[in-house]
Write an enzyme that holds these catalytic residues in place. Sequence first.
Site, short mmCIF file in Angstrom:
data_model
loop_
_atom_site.label_atom_id
_atom_site.label_comp_id
_atom_site.label_asym_id
_atom_site.label_seq_id
_atom_site.Cartn_x
_atom_site.Cartn_y
_atom_site.Cartn_z
N CYS A 44 0.63 -1.26 0.08
CA CYS A 44 -0.02 0.02 -0.07
C CYS A 44 0.77 1.23 0.02
O CYS A 44 2.09 1.36 0.80
CB CYS A 44 -0.99 0.16 1.26
N ASP B 192 0.25 -6.21 0.08
CA ASP B 192 -0.81 -6.86 -0.46
C ASP B 192 -0.44 -7.99 -1.55
O ASP B 192 0.25 -7.87 -2.08
CB ASP B 192 -1.24 -5.61 -1.43
#
EC number: 1.7.1.13
Length: 268
Positions: A176, A183
Amino acid sequence: MSSIELGKQAEYPEQYSPDCLEPIARSLSRSGLGLNASALPFTGLDVWTGYELSWLDLSGKPQVAIGYFEFDAKTDAIVESKSFKYYLNSFNQTRFESWAAVQTLMQQDLANASGGDVNVRLEPLSAVSPLETPAGQCIDDCPLEAAVYTPDAALLKVEQGEVSEQLFSHLLKSNCPVTGQPDWATVWVSYRGNKITPESLLAYVVSYRQHQDFHENCVEKIFTDIMAQCAPVELSVYARYTRRGGLDINPFRTNCGAALPGWRIVRQ
């Protein structure tokens, strides 16, 4: 980007609140890829799945659903994920006449926030599809040719001779850009053209490991890098990210009108 709510402490709204939704212009990322909104080299969707969705019927009885939210890749903006979670939670204590009323309202709100076409589908938990394995060849057992952890399109290699195949990897990790949280995703590449060597595609996928960007932008970069480096005649790229806060994001881009794959993988 410092103004967005991701990573900030905030109170969950107790009643329906469309003002929670926070758009981020797609142009912020696409300008760096040399993409123009009026002449995109692909079509596609960003498919979000909401697993923690609830509201009240008129009698006050809770309703629960799985929500599928499809944003056209031509929308002006993506929706920041934490603001989307707050928006969905704002339905929890709000009464609605019917499932159809909730679905229509969500579709209107999300279209307004993103500046384009959005399709919303709410389904009962009994209708959820079973887990599946992506079609094609998993490349994760290939040797890693280069331990590079920032995206490098030059890692991609082709061999002469046209093929039509599907390759996928469970090893995609990006981060992120606001919070730095990892992620995790499975990325699937379907193409027709000179053969992309599986080892080189794996090295390229792994090179995202320390890269910071939103899910949608990562998939568009993967798409444009493969097009530029490998020049396939047809290309589709799909990433299924693991969920966070009850939401997963699954961007799909194609230049050949391919249908969106409908599978849901084991980490989802």
